[in-house]
Scaffold this motif. Structure first.
Motif, mmCIF file in Angstrom:
data_model
loop_
_atom_site.group_PDB
_atom_site.id
_atom_site.type_symbol
_atom_site.label_atom_id
_atom_site.label_comp_id
_atom_site.label_asym_id
_atom_site.label_seq_id
_atom_site.Cartn_x
_atom_site.Cartn_y
_atom_site.Cartn_z
ATOM 1 N N GLN A 111 -34.927 24.618 2.331
ATOM 2 C CA GLN A 111 -33.645 23.810 1.611
ATOM 3 C C GLN A 111 -32.830 23.381 3.084
ATOM 4 O O GLN A 111 -32.293 23.737 3.452
ATOM 5 C CB GLN A 111 -32.356 24.872 0.943
ATOM 6 C CG GLN A 111 -31.409 23.369 0.067
ATOM 7 C CD GLN A 111 -30.947 24.138 -0.465
ATOM 8 O OE1 GLN A 111 -29.340 24.032 -1.090
ATOM 9 N NE2 GLN A 111 -31.039 25.583 -1.258
ATOM 10 N N VAL A 112 -32.738 21.804 3.263
ATOM 11 C CA VAL A 112 -32.194 21.165 4.155
ATOM 12 C C VAL A 112 -31.475 20.110 3.757
ATOM 13 O O VAL A 112 -32.016 19.030 3.045
ATOM 14 C CB VAL A 112 -33.507 20.884 5.159
ATOM 15 C CG1 VAL A 112 -34.420 19.727 4.523
ATOM 16 C CG2 VAL A 112 -33.233 20.119 6.154
ATOM 17 N N ASP A 113 -29.913 19.474 4.465
ATOM 18 C CA ASP A 113 -29.547 18.107 4.159
ATOM 19 C C ASP A 113 -30.120 17.540 5.530
ATOM 20 O O ASP A 113 -29.942 17.314 6.501
ATOM 21 C CB ASP A 113 -28.303 18.448 4.141
ATOM 22 C CG ASP A 113 -27.280 17.433 4.249
ATOM 23 O OD1 ASP A 113 -27.842 16.645 4.004
ATOM 24 O OD2 ASP A 113 -26.370 17.123 4.394
ATOM 25 N N PRO A 114 -31.266 16.461 5.386
ATOM 26 C CA PRO A 114 -31.257 15.684 6.304
ATOM 27 C C PRO A 114 -30.151 15.063 7.200
ATOM 28 O O PRO A 114 -30.558 14.792 7.837
ATOM 29 C CB PRO A 114 -32.907 14.973 5.675
ATOM 30 C CG PRO A 114 -32.988 15.314 4.676
ATOM 31 C CD PRO A 114 -31.248 16.333 4.102
ATOM 32 N N SER A 115 -29.416 15.022 6.708
ATOM 33 C CA SER A 115 -28.049 14.076 7.259
ATOM 34 C C SER A 115 -27.370 14.563 7.813
ATOM 35 O O SER A 115 -26.708 14.085 8.566
ATOM 36 C CB SER A 115 -27.139 13.126 5.510
ATOM 37 O OG SER A 115 -26.659 14.986 5.831
ATOM 38 N N GLY A 116 -27.752 15.755 7.530
ATOM 39 C CA GLY A 116 -26.687 16.382 9.443
ATOM 40 C C GLY A 116 -27.562 16.986 10.430
ATOM 41 O O GLY A 116 -27.613 16.642 11.596
ATOM 42 N N TYR A 117 -28.897 16.413 10.364
ATOM 43 C CA TYR A 117 -29.505 15.686 11.465
ATOM 44 C C TYR A 117 -30.021 14.348 11.762
ATOM 45 O O TYR A 117 -30.977 14.182 13.011
ATOM 46 C CB TYR A 117 -30.859 17.005 11.379
ATOM 47 C CG TYR A 117 -30.766 17.480 11.517
ATOM 48 C CD1 TYR A 117 -31.014 18.826 12.807
ATOM 49 C CD2 TYR A 117 -30.890 18.556 10.085
ATOM 50 C CE1 TYR A 117 -31.095 19.907 12.906
ATOM 51 C CE2 TYR A 117 -30.285 20.131 9.846
ATOM 52 C CZ TYR A 117 -30.260 20.939 11.517
ATOM 53 O OH TYR A 117 -30.567 21.958 11.096
ATOM 54 N N ALA A 118 -29.878 13.578 11.024
ATOM 55 C CA ALA A 118 -30.180 12.419 11.148
ATOM 56 C C ALA A 118 -29.651 11.139 12.095
ATOM 57 O O ALA A 118 -30.783 10.756 12.606
ATOM 58 C CB ALA A 118 -29.509 11.216 9.825
#
Length: 351
Positions: A111-118
């Motif tokens: 599971q990943v939240d891409p906004s944390g790396y955007a």
């Protein structure tokens, strides 16, 4: 405990839990990082790590109050900050796959939240492309079946969640199997995220919000009835409301139970208090998960081992949990069928 047909509990002979085939359905991207990798990447770029991530690792945590959760989140953000290059991302995914395989996993939904790396990786779409590419490479290298769950963050605006749901929908046939909602359950208003979940639902994605851990069973109800959860991240507090637990079981909603993190965050005082027997007795479909091994110091097989020890589970019950993990997954049918046959073989073999 012999509620699923076993009779060898108490004989002293136990089968190897690492050899038991499992599906891993609750593992966060940053939290899957090896501790040694965190230290190495931090040293490479001169990132100062707090003592809790170095000599005092694994950290002493509690999320009983807002201050405790803030400390947990701060450690998580520091860990995220060491991932600087595409090769770092590929390494994290490959090592997560290697560690899962060593623990007997056949299928991993990370599971990943891409906004944390955007910001660092060129936007949420570019980062999702990178992670999915890393997942394909890791799967080929290790033989582990893998897929991605994209998760929104409860502490951000619900409109951000809609953007992530649309992103997840675009990749629904390209390696993304689910859409989730994570971070502190006590933050934000869950019902405001329902439109995002409708977007994901229309795309055929499995809906997997966190619920029923830091907040009680009433929040699990909201996640099921308003968000349409097909699986609940955690859900352990349903044990406090037998009628609601029965309803969740009737609806076929699976629970991703993460015992070590429940205790580390102060939800339960010790592993014997994690209400796994109550959930099993109600007929719940349960997948044990490691959540964030980087912060909790415990990977997948250890979740089975701790529950075996804490509740004197026999091997038939552990095999039942492993079967449930595949039944709750989005693994392809051939992966499920092979794993279920191998679970039966594991149980049929002499301890």
């Amino acid at each position: 405990m012999t509620g699923h047909g076993g009779a060898e509990a108490g004989t002293g002979a136990r089968r190897d839990l690492r050899a038991l085939p499992k599906a891993h359905l609750h593992l966060h991207f940053t939290g899957s990082m090896r501790h040694a990798t965190l230290l190495e990447l931090a040293a490479r770029d001169g990132v100062h790590l707090p003592d809790a991530l170095v000599e005092d690792w694994p950290p002493t945590l509690s999320a009983a109050d807002e201050k405790g959760w803030f400390r947990f989140q701060r450690l998580y953000d520091v860990a995220r900050s060491v991932l600087r290059t595409p090769d770092d991302v590929r390494r994290l995914v490959r090592e997560a796959a290697e560690d899962d395989v060593a623990d007997g996993s056949r299928w991993l939904e990370i599971q990943v939240d891409p906004s944390g790396y955007a910001t660092l990786f060129g936007g949420i779409t570019a980062f999702t492309d990178l992670v999915l590419d890393a997942v394909r490479e890791a799967s080929q290298a290790t033989g582990l079946g893998m897929a991605l769950v994209i998760a929104a963050n409860r502490t951000r605006h619900p409109l951000d969640a809609r953007a992530l749901a649309r992103l997840a929908a675009q990749y629904a046939d390209r390696g993304v199997v689910g859409f989730g909602l994570s971070n502190d359950e006590r933050r934000g208003t869950t019902t405001e995220f329902a439109p995002a979940f409708r977007i994901a639902e229309r795309a055929g994605l499995l809906l997997v919000p966190h619920g029923g851990e830091l907040r009680g069973p009433e929040h699990a109800r909201v996640c099921v009835e308003t968000l349409g959860a097909g699986r609940l991240g955690h859900g352990v507090r349903l044990a406090e409301d037998p009628a609601l637990l029965d309803d969740v079981v009737r609806r076929g909603v699976a629970l991703e139970v993460c015992p070590t993190s429940n205790v580390s965050l102060g939800v339960y005082s010790d592993l014997t208090s994690v209400p796994l027997p109550t959930l099993l007795a109600a007929g719940a479909t349960i997948a044990l998960g490691a959540d964030d091994p980087l912060l909790f110091g415990s990977r997948l097989a250890a979740q089975y081992a701790t529950m075996r020890a804490a509740h004197d589970l026999d091997d038939a019950t552990l095999a039942h949990l492993a079967r449930s993990s595949f039944l709750a997954s989005r693994a392809p049918d051939d992966v499920k069928q092979r794993a279920l046959a191998d679970i039966d073989a594991w149980l049929a073999a002499a301890p």
